[in-house]
Design a protein around this motif. Structure first.
Motif, mmCIF file in Angstrom:
data_model
loop_
_atom_site.group_PDB
_atom_site.id
_atom_site.type_symbol
_atom_site.label_atom_id
_atom_site.label_comp_id
_atom_site.label_asym_id
_atom_site.label_seq_id
_atom_site.Cartn_x
_atom_site.Cartn_y
_atom_site.Cartn_z
ATOM 1 N N TRP A 260 0.781 -1.360 -0.123
ATOM 2 C CA TRP A 260 0.001 -0.031 -0.011
ATOM 3 C C TRP A 260 0.875 1.372 -0.099
ATOM 4 O O TRP A 260 2.089 1.213 0.136
ATOM 5 C CB TRP A 260 -0.939 0.067 1.262
ATOM 6 C CG TRP A 260 -1.982 -1.075 1.405
ATOM 7 C CD1 TRP A 260 -2.760 -1.463 0.362
ATOM 8 C CD2 TRP A 260 -2.045 -1.832 2.596
ATOM 9 N NE1 TRP A 260 -3.211 -2.735 0.928
ATOM 10 C CE2 TRP A 260 -3.236 -2.909 2.305
ATOM 11 C CE3 TRP A 260 -1.606 -1.956 3.774
ATOM 12 C CZ2 TRP A 260 -3.530 -3.867 3.221
ATOM 13 C CZ3 TRP A 260 -1.894 -2.811 4.594
ATOM 14 C CH2 TRP A 260 -2.986 -3.993 4.344
ATOM 15 N N ALA A 261 0.176 2.321 -0.297
ATOM 16 C CA ALA A 261 1.065 3.550 -0.361
ATOM 17 C C ALA A 261 1.564 3.877 1.148
ATOM 18 O O ALA A 261 0.771 3.724 2.062
ATOM 19 C CB ALA A 261 -0.039 4.719 -0.878
ATOM 20 N N GLY A 262 2.771 4.337 1.221
ATOM 21 C CA GLY A 262 3.347 4.796 2.495
ATOM 22 C C GLY A 262 3.932 3.720 3.242
ATOM 23 O O GLY A 262 4.339 3.739 4.368
ATOM 24 N N HIS A 263 3.617 2.370 2.652
ATOM 25 C CA HIS A 263 4.315 1.467 3.409
ATOM 26 C C HIS A 263 5.789 0.862 2.916
ATOM 27 O O HIS A 263 6.156 1.418 1.751
ATOM 28 C CB HIS A 263 3.450 0.259 3.367
ATOM 29 C CG HIS A 263 2.260 0.243 4.414
ATOM 30 N ND1 HIS A 263 2.108 -0.533 5.437
ATOM 31 C CD2 HIS A 263 1.220 0.996 4.305
ATOM 32 C CE1 HIS A 263 0.822 -0.134 5.795
ATOM 33 N NE2 HIS A 263 0.417 0.799 5.329
ATOM 34 N N MET A 264 6.739 0.052 3.282
ATOM 35 C CA MET A 264 7.789 -0.232 2.928
ATOM 36 C C MET A 264 7.846 -1.181 1.954
ATOM 37 O O MET A 264 7.078 -2.014 1.638
ATOM 38 C CB MET A 264 8.462 -0.925 4.257
ATOM 39 C CG MET A 264 10.169 -1.496 4.094
ATOM 40 S SD MET A 264 10.910 -2.261 5.063
ATOM 41 C CE MET A 264 10.748 -0.813 6.488
ATOM 42 N N ALA A 265 8.564 -0.924 0.783
ATOM 43 C CA ALA A 265 8.847 -1.831 -0.357
ATOM 44 C C ALA A 265 9.192 -3.171 0.195
ATOM 45 O O ALA A 265 10.132 -3.182 0.905
ATOM 46 C CB ALA A 265 9.532 -1.300 -1.310
ATOM 47 N N ASP A 266 9.012 -3.980 -0.898
ATOM 48 C CA ASP A 266 9.442 -5.424 -0.345
ATOM 49 C C ASP A 266 9.573 -6.192 -1.763
ATOM 50 O O ASP A 266 9.059 -5.535 -2.864
ATOM 51 C CB ASP A 266 8.700 -6.221 0.529
ATOM 52 C CG ASP A 266 7.195 -6.597 0.034
ATOM 53 O OD1 ASP A 266 6.923 -7.392 -0.973
ATOM 54 O OD2 ASP A 266 6.400 -5.829 0.187
ATOM 55 N N PRO A 267 10.375 -7.233 -1.777
ATOM 56 C CA PRO A 267 10.672 -7.870 -3.228
ATOM 57 C C PRO A 267 9.487 -8.645 -3.813
ATOM 58 O O PRO A 267 9.354 -8.393 -4.949
ATOM 59 C CB PRO A 267 11.646 -9.091 -2.697
ATOM 60 C CG PRO A 267 12.285 -8.479 -1.498
ATOM 61 C CD PRO A 267 11.231 -7.628 -0.974
ATOM 62 N N LEU A 268 8.473 -9.052 -2.823
ATOM 63 C CA LEU A 268 7.245 -9.741 -3.675
ATOM 64 C C LEU A 268 6.411 -8.738 -4.362
ATOM 65 O O LEU A 268 5.976 -8.840 -5.618
ATOM 66 C CB LEU A 268 6.528 -10.465 -2.415
ATOM 67 C CG LEU A 268 5.303 -11.210 -3.131
ATOM 68 C CD1 LEU A 268 4.976 -12.392 -2.052
ATOM 69 C CD2 LEU A 268 4.207 -10.296 -3.016
ATOM 70 N N HIS A 269 6.092 -7.900 -3.534
ATOM 71 C CA HIS A 269 4.983 -6.604 -4.076
ATOM 72 C C HIS A 269 6.078 -5.868 -5.254
ATOM 73 O O HIS A 269 5.262 -5.492 -6.257
ATOM 74 C CB HIS A 269 4.680 -5.658 -3.171
ATOM 75 C CG HIS A 269 3.454 -6.282 -2.333
ATOM 76 N ND1 HIS A 269 3.879 -7.181 -1.001
ATOM 77 C CD2 HIS A 269 2.347 -6.567 -2.323
ATOM 78 C CE1 HIS A 269 2.784 -7.519 -0.548
ATOM 79 N NE2 HIS A 269 1.723 -7.181 -1.350
ATOM 80 N N SER A 270 7.136 -5.520 -5.042
ATOM 81 C CA SER A 270 7.788 -5.010 -6.094
ATOM 82 C C SER A 270 7.917 -5.705 -7.585
ATOM 83 O O SER A 270 7.574 -5.204 -8.629
ATOM 84 C CB SER A 270 9.393 -4.747 -5.933
ATOM 85 O OG SER A 270 9.387 -3.837 -4.830
#
Length: 299
Positions: A260-270
């Protein structure tokens, strides 16, 4: 192994795989996680070797408690294809036998020979593995198709199994499994496919969510977007709204995409965001093979 897959395949879709300077070392590490044991049917790949890194090359000593895992075998084989490997070191027959040994009577698959979960995710992994090694001899495709068909929920989505709640991820996995077997039209029929399209289209708000009344989530740009692609209905999604949503979740500090917007980026969602952009034919992103979820070039 799965994090490695998200990273490598994401770089490939972005045309940046050449920035990876140690491809052969990574290929060797992936093979170091492979087990090949014809007698016990434990052939397959593990997620990692305990205490290993990319410099720990060589087959680790076989342990009686080791066994291959369907999800890790799928991501390992997919990563090898992305890296340009020809799978020459894979024991294809033993791998195919091991996959077949994990099939349950109802058509589903255990995640590993030692037990574990059995749901639509592992049906998908099993079908991807058989497709990539081109060996379906030990899998009962009729039972797989029937399991998927019985997992269609009352609202015409597909659940993790029969009588379970429909979900965007399991809908994709079920459809992709049928497509990999060449049974999508045969199993579902025109009327049910239209109802599945409707369910998927109704998942879009700006981005997609995975179930009714849930928040939109980056990863469903591929799970639901991919399901629509498999149903030849990706033209029904709002491309502009989905792109706008995805870029609200991009991190301007670390790069990558978050749930979601404003949360930490991660490999799966990237990775799922990049795959989703590929489905939308976004400039600079390579075409994705929707069935395997790797670039079309890698297949």
């Amino acid at each position: 192994m799965s994090i490695l897959f998200f990273s490598l395949s994401g770089m490939d879709l972005l045309g940046a795989l050449d920035k990876c300077q140690d491809k052969q070392q990574i290929v060797d590490w992936i093979y170091s996680t492979m087990l090949s044991d014809k007698k016990s049917l434990k052939t397959g790949f593990r997620g990692f070797n305990i205490g290993s890194d990319f410099s720990s090359i060589g087959s680790p000593e076989f342990c009686p408690f080791d066994s291959g895992h369907l999800a890790m075998t799928y991501t390992a084989l997919a990563s090898l294809l992305v890296l340009g490997d020809n799978l020459s070191r894979v024991d294809r027959e033993s791998t195919a036998r091991a996959v077949g040994s994990l099939q349950n009577e109802d058509g589903s698959f255990l995640s590993s020979l030692d037990g574990g979960e059995c749901d639509m995710r592992y049906v998908y992994c099993a079908c991807c593995i058989c497709f990539m090694i081109d060996d379906w001899r030990f899998v009962d495709a009729n039972k797989v198709a029937e399991f998927v068909r019985r997992s269609v929920s009352f609202d015409f989505s597909i659940g993790q199994g029969p009588f379970l709640e429909g979900h965007g991820g399991s809908t994709f996995c079920g459809l992709a499994s049928l497509a990999l077997m060449g049974r999508l039209d045969q199993c579902l029929g025109a009327k049910l496919k239209e109802r599945l399209k409707k369910w998927c289209v109704f998942r879009q708000v700006t981005g997609f969510h995975g179930r009714p009344n849930k928040r939109v989530d980056t990863c469903y740009s591929f799970w639901v977007g991919g399901a629509l692609k498999l149903l030849d209905a990706n033209n029904l999604m709002s491309r502009e709204d989905l792109i706008e949503f995805l870029f609200t979740t991009e991190s301007d500090v670390t790069g990558g995409f978050s749930k979601w917007a404003g949360h930490m980026a991660d490999p799966l969602h990237s990775y799922m965001a990049v795959s989703g952009l590929s489905l939308l034919e976004y400039p600079g992103v390579k075409p994705v093979d929707v069935m395997l979820n790797i670039s079309s070039e890698a297949v």
